[in-house]
Design a protein around this motif. Structure first.
Motif, mmCIF file in Angstrom:
data_model
loop_
_atom_site.group_PDB
_atom_site.id
_atom_site.type_symbol
_atom_site.label_atom_id
_atom_site.label_comp_id
_atom_site.label_asym_id
_atom_site.label_seq_id
_atom_site.Cartn_x
_atom_site.Cartn_y
_atom_site.Cartn_z
ATOM 1 N N GLU A 137 0.819 -1.207 0.000
ATOM 2 C CA GLU A 137 0.000 0.000 0.000
ATOM 3 C C GLU A 137 0.856 1.263 0.000
ATOM 4 N N GLU A 138 2.131 1.117 0.365
ATOM 5 C CA GLU A 138 3.045 2.257 0.271
ATOM 6 C C GLU A 138 3.107 2.789 -1.158
ATOM 7 N N LEU A 139 2.910 1.879 -2.116
ATOM 8 C CA LEU A 139 2.982 2.297 -3.510
ATOM 9 C C LEU A 139 1.829 3.214 -3.891
ATOM 10 N N GLU A 140 0.716 3.102 -3.138
ATOM 11 C CA GLU A 140 -0.452 3.918 -3.476
ATOM 12 C C GLU A 140 -0.168 5.414 -3.322
ATOM 13 N N SER A 141 0.738 5.763 -2.415
ATOM 14 C CA SER A 141 1.050 7.178 -2.196
ATOM 15 C C SER A 141 2.190 7.659 -3.077
ATOM 16 N N ALA A 142 2.692 6.788 -3.954
ATOM 17 C CA ALA A 142 3.807 7.179 -4.813
ATOM 18 C C ALA A 142 3.323 8.135 -5.892
ATOM 19 N N ASP A 143 4.157 9.116 -6.198
ATOM 20 C CA ASP A 143 3.864 10.054 -7.284
ATOM 21 C C ASP A 143 4.437 9.561 -8.605
ATOM 22 N N LEU A 144 5.439 8.683 -8.505
ATOM 23 C CA LEU A 144 6.077 8.141 -9.704
ATOM 24 C C LEU A 144 6.614 6.749 -9.374
ATOM 25 N N LEU A 145 6.422 5.806 -10.300
ATOM 26 C CA LEU A 145 6.958 4.454 -10.142
ATOM 27 C C LEU A 145 8.110 4.266 -11.124
ATOM 28 N N LEU A 146 9.256 3.829 -10.605
ATOM 29 C CA LEU A 146 10.374 3.447 -11.462
ATOM 30 C C LEU A 146 10.319 1.933 -11.633
ATOM 31 N N HIS A 147 9.971 1.492 -12.823
ATOM 32 C CA HIS A 147 9.893 0.054 -13.096
ATOM 33 C C HIS A 147 11.254 -0.409 -13.595
ATOM 34 N N ILE A 148 12.013 -1.055 -12.680
ATOM 35 C CA ILE A 148 13.368 -1.512 -13.011
ATOM 36 C C ILE A 148 13.279 -2.870 -13.683
ATOM 37 N N ILE A 149 13.949 -3.014 -14.830
ATOM 38 C CA ILE A 149 13.874 -4.229 -15.649
ATOM 39 C C ILE A 149 15.287 -4.753 -15.880
ATOM 40 N N PRO A 189 1.915 7.328 -12.772
ATOM 41 C CA PRO A 189 2.910 7.391 -13.855
ATOM 42 C C PRO A 189 4.056 6.404 -13.608
ATOM 43 N N VAL A 190 4.456 5.724 -14.683
ATOM 44 C CA VAL A 190 5.519 4.711 -14.599
ATOM 45 C C VAL A 190 6.631 5.077 -15.574
ATOM 46 N N LEU A 191 7.867 5.006 -15.085
ATOM 47 C CA LEU A 191 9.036 5.236 -15.927
ATOM 48 C C LEU A 191 9.806 3.916 -16.025
ATOM 49 N N LYS A 192 9.858 3.342 -17.215
ATOM 50 C CA LYS A 192 10.571 2.075 -17.405
ATOM 51 C C LYS A 192 12.072 2.343 -17.462
ATOM 52 N N VAL A 193 12.810 1.557 -16.685
ATOM 53 C CA VAL A 193 14.264 1.728 -16.612
ATOM 54 C C VAL A 193 14.906 0.364 -16.816
ATOM 55 N N PHE A 194 15.631 0.208 -17.916
ATOM 56 C CA PHE A 194 16.319 -1.046 -18.203
ATOM 57 C C PHE A 194 17.694 -1.025 -17.548
ATOM 58 N N ASN A 195 17.906 -1.963 -16.630
ATOM 59 C CA ASN A 195 19.166 -2.052 -15.889
ATOM 60 C C ASN A 195 20.061 -3.138 -16.512
ATOM 61 N N LYS A 196 21.317 -3.148 -16.089
ATOM 62 C CA LYS A 196 22.317 -4.134 -16.531
ATOM 63 C C LYS A 196 22.544 -4.059 -18.037
ATOM 64 N N THR A 197 22.442 -2.851 -18.587
ATOM 65 C CA THR A 197 22.625 -2.704 -20.029
ATOM 66 C C THR A 197 24.079 -2.874 -20.454
ATOM 67 N N ASP A 198 24.990 -2.910 -19.465
ATOM 68 C CA ASP A 198 26.382 -3.197 -19.811
ATOM 69 C C ASP A 198 26.572 -4.664 -20.175
ATOM 70 N N CYS A 199 25.538 -5.482 -19.958
ATOM 71 C CA CYS A 199 25.629 -6.920 -20.239
ATOM 72 C C CYS A 199 24.906 -7.304 -21.532
ATOM 73 N N ILE A 200 24.414 -6.325 -22.304
ATOM 74 C CA ILE A 200 23.714 -6.643 -23.548
ATOM 75 C C ILE A 200 24.386 -5.930 -24.710
ATOM 76 N N SER A 208 14.431 -0.879 -26.871
ATOM 77 C CA SER A 208 14.059 0.527 -26.957
ATOM 78 C C SER A 208 12.894 0.723 -27.918
ATOM 79 N N ARG A 209 12.930 0.000 -29.031
ATOM 80 C CA ARG A 209 11.872 0.131 -30.037
ATOM 81 C C ARG A 209 10.544 -0.412 -29.512
ATOM 82 N N GLU A 210 10.589 -1.525 -28.765
ATOM 83 C CA GLU A 210 9.357 -2.178 -28.322
ATOM 84 C C GLU A 210 8.800 -1.603 -27.023
ATOM 85 N N HIS A 211 9.677 -1.096 -26.156
ATOM 86 C CA HIS A 211 9.214 -0.674 -24.826
ATOM 87 C C HIS A 211 9.547 0.769 -24.483
ATOM 88 N N GLY A 212 10.440 1.393 -25.234
ATOM 89 C CA GLY A 212 10.877 2.721 -24.839
ATOM 90 C C GLY A 212 11.711 2.643 -23.571
#
Length: 559
Positions: A452-464, A491-502, A511-515
């Motif tokens: 429920e802590e997420l309910e008060s969030a103003d922005l979600l960082l979706h780490i992938i 609002p959700v901001l998608k963030v792709f992590n571990k990009t040094d491994c791809i 980037s094309r499919e998900h931004g």
């Protein structure tokens, strides 16, 4: 005199007495069976046209006499005998086959491997009821080959007397392997089992994730088994023949636990454990165990305990048939209540108490959120699949020391830190518990106070985790959970992590499919685009929430 087990209906009194007299016989050391006992078993079996068996302990004393059907023998519960790790059962099993061409059957070898008899002996009969041959086999210590080894058949007048030495050699080798396995650091040794109707690629990915969960529990994986079926078996999930194979493999490899990738129903757990001697758990139980290990705060421990009890309540069973079945009413008050019902009542009472405590936690969290809202500090919550790098990102952004490890569910308890931007904007960054495919519903309910802590969030960082081949599936899982929690409006901001491994091609495809943005949480130099995006989002939010200008009175302005 001990009783004769099995199908004794229709036998004459003298036939029963002859069967009971077998208990008075003794088998000498080194022999699977004596010629006299072989002839006696053959004569009785031929006369009643049923298979007959006896089980003798290592001192030669007959402990069980069993009568079967013409085709098979049902082995009763062998009270007082249970194979310990690295040991055999301590019983030799001698039985008859009515046809001379029948040596040791496949069922015989299966029983030998599953029950770990010292020896298995089958006496085949001629057409006139005399002994034809004695076929013997023993368990092997080879973990990769056949679990049993058959010895050359013997004529009744030429029986071997060195079989005890063979058995002792096998048991010594089993004990040595058990000592080697026990000397390791792992808490358990497991065989992972997946029975599914899904495509093989999806099933393999799920089984791989189960391996990672097992490793996170400090479990050694001895073998993985995947069975793809058109329809799951309602009783055992998988076929009884396959279950026998897995059980034998577990004994050969020294496994101490079977872990199923699918959630087992109470009836399936009961059916499987009736056939398997080692522990049996499913994916949900393992996730609950990981949460129980990792929870550090009182709140986290309460939530995990509640989830475990809710999972366990419908699965409370008893195998003690000696217990009274009185459950109340006339003749059933007071001590007549069964142990099972007492356990269920205690669990229900504890669930009620934990629910009240967690409700208090929800109230406290609500008050904390209210105070934050009054201060007007924006909240940015980090969400994502487990082991995507959420805690690492929090540490990098806020220069904190939150526990971050390369394993599933390394951290459970939420952490919050302040982060100040150059434009004099301050936000609270919150790291939440990681999500996983098929997150147990008991955890979803129990951790609602945390989520429920997420309910008060103003922005979600979706780490992938961009380096994970299944990251698209993980994105879908996280988005489904957010939708179930009714958080998809934030609002959700998608963030792709571990990009040094791809490589660049993979990056371009994602980037094309998900931004989204691409970072490495271990490299602060890659954080600039993310920080700018967070700052812009929060600045827009603050601007949108500013009170509007007061309407102007035209008359006053003209004056």
């Amino acid at each position: 005199m001990k009783k004769v087990h099995g199908h004794i209906e229709g036998l004459k009194a003298n036939q029963k007495k002859r069967l009971e007299s077998i208990y008075r016989r003794r088998l000498p050391q080194g022999y699977a069976v004596t010629a006299e006992l072989a002839h006696e078993l053959a004569a009785i079996s031929h006369e009643i046209r049923r298979q007959v068996a006896c089980l003798a302990n290592r001192s030669g004393k007959v402990e069980f006499v069993i009568v079967g059907t013409p085709d098979q023998i049902y082995i009763p519960e062998l009270k007082g005998y249970s194979p310990l790790p690295g040991r055999l059962l301590g019983l030799r099993y001698v039985h008859t086959h009515l046809k001379p061409e029948e040596g040791l059957t496949r069922d015989d070898h299966t029983d030998l491997a599953l029950l770990r008899f010292d020896l298995m002996a089958a006496i085949t009969l001629t057409l006139n009821g005399s002994v034809h041959r004695v076929h013997t086999a023993h368990v092997t210590s080879d973990a990769t080959g056949s679990p049993t080894q058959e010895l050359p058949p013997m004529a009744p007048g030429h029986l071997r007397d060195d079989l005890d030495a063979i058995v002792q050699g096998v048991e010594d080798e089993l004990a040595r392997k058990e000592r080697v396995l026990s000397a390791g650091d792992a808490e358990e040794r497991a065989i992972l089992v997946s029975v599914t109707t899904r495509p093989r690629k999806e099933a393999m990915a799920s089984l791989k994730e189960l391996e990672e969960l097992a490793e996170s529990c400090n479990i050694d994986i001895m073998e993985t088994v995947l069975q793809i079926r058109k329809k799951s078996d309602a009783k055992h999930l998988l076929g009884s023949g396959k279950l026998n194979e897995i059980t034998i493999a577990a004994m050969q490899k020294g496994a101490s636990i079977l872990i199923f990738d699918q959630e087992l129903s109470p009836a399936q757990i009961r059916s499987i454990t009736d056939q398997v001697e080692i522990k049996v758990i499913d994916r949900t139980q393992m996730i609950l165990d990981i949460f129980a290990r990792r929870a550090q705060t009182r709140e986290g421990k309460l939530q995990v305990e509640l989830a475990q009890l809710k999972y366990m309540l419908p699965r409370l069973i008893t195998l003690n048939t000696a217990m009274s079945r009185l459950t109340g009413g006339i003749g059933g008050r007071g001590p007549g209540e069964t142990k099972l019902e007492l356990n269920r009542r205690r669990v229900r009472d504890r669930i009620t108490a934990l629910t009240k405590l967690i409700d208090n936690v929800k109230k406290q969290r609500g008050q904390q959120r209210a105070r934050r809202n009054r201060k007007g500090v924006p909240v940015v919550s980090i969400v994502g699949y487990t082991n995507a790098g959420k805690s690492t990102l929090l540490n990098t952004l806020t220069q904190s020391q939150v526990l971050a490890e390369d394993r599933l569910f390394a951290t459970l308890d939420p952490s919050s830190r302040r982060l100040r931007f150059p434009k004099d904007i301050e936000v609270i960054i919150t790291d939440t518990v990681g999500f996983i495919r098929d997150l147990p519903k008991e955890l979803m309910v129990s951790f609602r106070a945390t989520l429920e802590e997420l309910e008060s969030a103003d922005l979600l960082l979706h780490i992938i985790d961009a380096a994970n081949p299944q990251c698209e599936k993980q994105i879908d899982s996280v988005e489904k959970i957010l939708s179930d929690l009714k958080l998809d409006a934030i609002p959700v901001l998608k963030v792709f992590n571990k990009t040094d491994c791809i490589d660049d091609d993979r990056r371009e495809t994602l980037s094309r499919e998900h931004g989204g943005l691409f970072i490495s949480a271990l490299n602060r130099a890659t954080m600039a685009p993310l920080l700018h995006s967070i700052e812009d989002q929060i600045e827009t939010l603050i601007t949108d929430n500013l009170p509007g200008d007061e309407p102007v009175d035209e008359t006053d302005s003209q004056e």
